[in-house]
Design an enzyme around this catalytic site. Structure first.
Site, PDB file in Angstrom:
ATOM      1  N   SER A   1       0.853  -1.189   0.000  1.00 37.23           N
ATOM      2  CA  SER A   1       0.000   0.000   0.000  1.00 37.23           C
ATOM      3  C   SER A   1       0.885   1.234   0.000  1.00 37.23           C
ATOM      4  O   SER A   1       2.113   1.140   0.052  1.00 37.23           O
ATOM      5  CB  SER A   1      -0.919   0.007   1.232  1.00 37.23           C
ATOM      6  OG  SER A   1      -0.152   0.153   2.421  1.00 37.23           O
ATOM      7  N   LYS A   2       0.260   2.405  -0.030  1.00 31.83           N
ATOM      8  CA  LYS A   2       1.017   3.648  -0.133  1.00 31.83           C
ATOM      9  C   LYS A   2       1.904   3.909   1.083  1.00 31.83           C
ATOM     10  O   LYS A   2       2.851   4.686   1.000  1.00 31.83           O
ATOM     11  CB  LYS A   2       0.065   4.827  -0.355  1.00 31.83           C
ATOM     12  CG  LYS A   2      -0.544   4.842  -1.755  1.00 31.83           C
ATOM     13  CD  LYS A   2      -1.333   6.099  -2.012  1.00 31.83           C
ATOM     14  CE  LYS A   2      -1.839   6.143  -3.447  1.00 31.83           C
ATOM     15  NZ  LYS A   2      -2.587   7.371  -3.759  1.00 31.83           N
ATOM     16  N   ARG A   3       1.616   3.264   2.205  1.00 35.66           N
ATOM     17  CA  ARG A   3       2.473   3.490   3.371  1.00 35.66           C
ATOM     18  C   ARG A   3       3.863   2.865   3.170  1.00 35.66           C
ATOM     19  O   ARG A   3       4.808   3.200   3.877  1.00 35.66           O
ATOM     20  CB  ARG A   3       1.828   2.930   4.636  1.00 35.66           C
ATOM     21  CG  ARG A   3       1.785   1.411   4.737  1.00 35.66           C
ATOM     22  CD  ARG A   3       1.275   0.989   6.113  1.00 35.66           C
ATOM     23  NE  ARG A   3       1.178  -0.452   6.242  1.00 35.66           N
ATOM     24  CZ  ARG A   3       0.128  -1.162   5.870  1.00 35.66           C
ATOM     25  NH1 ARG A   3      -0.918  -0.550   5.330  1.00 35.66           N
ATOM     26  NH2 ARG A   3       0.096  -2.471   6.015  1.00 35.66           N
TER      27      ARG A   3
END
Length: 486
Positions: A256-258
């Site tokens: 994910s973007k994290r």
């Protein structure tokens, strides 16, 4: 004698935003499965989910596929014998197929109101729809139709037995039919659900291989029961393992973007080459027959095979992607590198600057992992930051504050006397000085580089830096260094 069908794969994205690397890998594998077997790669746009539709997302799909080198053989923009290739332009075909299933006893009309379904969902007694309308009498159905009661069409799942299918990656998988919900095929507005439209589209477009993420494994029995109900041949399923990201604590979770940039356009904006991204993504869950890691698209087409796809989740490693990128950068010509790097040069070096950006390639190309690193590497060329004289001390070069003071003063005097200011002249000047002073080359070069750049780690050595800075700026900086040492 059986006839071998030509392989046909399809990439069927929904225009809901950017292209995630997971979606791009699906498209890549579908493309490679087709091309490795002389087949056809089809692009189909599934745009019937209007709530999630994003303006401009279709253009992103076209742009990404083009930059990634995934050229489709059929699609909305180029046509083909199985069109139209946009789902919203195919809406008239789904209801007749659903009605055929009603006639054959494989589907039924469900007249349950929204309120009843919401109450059912809140109830702990049922895990889903309770099949309330599954066995309505003909009279009840006619009464509801005559009254204009809204309805959906649901698939009538078998209540006993098991549905078994074989996946090319995960092998044989069986599911108890009692676990399958009577899923909706046609909504009250007449639009098909994703699951139903997929089956109809894949069959009517002659798709032989369906490639998708492993999260769809549990839905596959529902698809197969539809194929069986119509008497159609079931395609080959290729379910891909998840792509994971590394967490700060060392664990992994779904990418994910994290974890960092996860979209193709974002990665390109960070300075990764499309070819490097594709090469790396190809190896996220696929293992070639030998230890080769660097592949051109042509080589991937020639070497890809379904059996090389792993069941295990793949971990997206940004360091590994950077290594791939650096290898592709090294393989560029200096002209190609300069062309690609120029926008990054211009972030800090104005066109009016006397600095010749064409001189950067020799010092940067072998030291660059991604293009977005370039501005920071070159920032010292535009502004000399304040620095401590301790930087002049270097054991390896045998540079002390005293030797630095002597060498820098002597080098500045010699350089001021040069009639030509170019890399060769600067090189000869400093090398000759080191010989005359009976010192190692590094003992002379180290303080010159520190004074010229103000930092210990630089793109290029003393000679290249002085040449690029030009006579006036280079000598100005060397004199600042002398002043600091004094």
């Amino acid at each position: 004698m059986s006839v071998i069908k030509k392989v046909r794969t399809r990439y069927a994205p929904s225009p809901t935003g950017f292209m995630h690397v997971g979606n791009l890998r699906t498209a890549l594998y579908e493309y490679l499965i087709a091309k490795s077997q002389g087949g056809t790669f089809v692009l189909r746009i599934e745009d019937t989910d209007r709530e999630r539709y994003v303006d401009g997302a279709v253009d992103v799909i076209y742009s990404t596929l083009k930059r990634a080198g995934l050229v489709h053989d059929e699609g909305p923009d180029i046509g083909g014998e199985y069109g139209p290739y946009v789902q919203s332009e195919r809406l008239g075909m789904y209801l007749p197929y659903a009605e055929k299933l009603i006639e054959s006893g494989h589907a039924y009309r469900c007249f349950c109101s929204k309120e009843r379904l919401e109450k059912l969902a809140e109830s702990s007694e049922f895990g889903g729809y309770d099949r309330h309308c599954r066995d309505l009498s003909d009279e009840e159905i006619k009464k509801n139709l005559d009254a204009g009661t809204p309805y959906v069409i649901r698939q009538k799942m078998p209540l006993e037995g098991r549905t078994t299918f074989t996946d090319a990656v995960f092998g044989e998988i069986s599911v108890d039919n009692s676990e399958l919900q009577d899923q909706i095929l046609i909504k009250t507005d007449g639009f098909p659900t994703y699951n139903f439209a997929n089956v109809i589209d894949d069959h009517t477009m002659g798709i032989t291989h369906v490639v998708r993420g492993s999260e769809y494994l549990s839905s596959t029995p529902k698809y197969n029961l539809l194929y069986d109900a119509f008497g159609w041949e079931i395609p080959t399923y290729v379910h891909l393992p998840l792509i994971m990201g590394k967490n700060e604590d060392g664990s992994v979770s779904k990418l994910s973007k994290r974890h960092g940039s996860t979209g193709f356009e974002d990665l390109v904006a960070e300075g990764y080459l499309p070819e490097a991204i594709i090469n790396y993504i190809a190896l996220l869950g696929w293992c070639p027959k030998d230890n080769q890691e660097l592949f051109t698209m042509k080589e991937l087409e020639e070497n890809f095979f379904i059996e090389g796809i792993s069941k295990s989740p793949a971990v997206f490693d940004y360091d590994k992607l950077s290594w791939f990128n650096s290898e592709y950068i090294k393989a560029m010509t200096e002209e190609e590198f300069t062309e690609y790097a120029t926008p990054y040069y211009r972030e800090i070096i104005d066109e009016s600057s006397p600095i010749d950006i064409n001189k950067f390639a020799p010092i940067l190309q072998k030291r660059t992992e991604k293009f977005s690193d370039i501005p920071d590497k070159l920032r010292f060329f535009t502004q000399l930051a304040d620095y401590d004289t301790d930087l002049f001390i270097n054991k390896k070069s045998k540079s002390t504050l005293e030797t630095a003071k002597t060498c820098l003063a002597a080098a500045t005097e010699r350089l001021e006397a040069l009639s030509d200011w170019n890399a060769d002249a600067i090189h000869d000047c400093l090398i000759n000085l080191a010989q005359e002073m009976e010192l190692k080359n590094g003992t002379v070069m180290w303080p010159v580089r520190i004074a010229a750049s103000g930092q210990t780690v630089t793109a290029g050595g003393a000679i290249e830096i002085l040449d690029i800075l030009g006579r006036e700026e280079a000598l100005r900086r060397l004199k600042i260094g002398i002043s600091k040492l004094n």
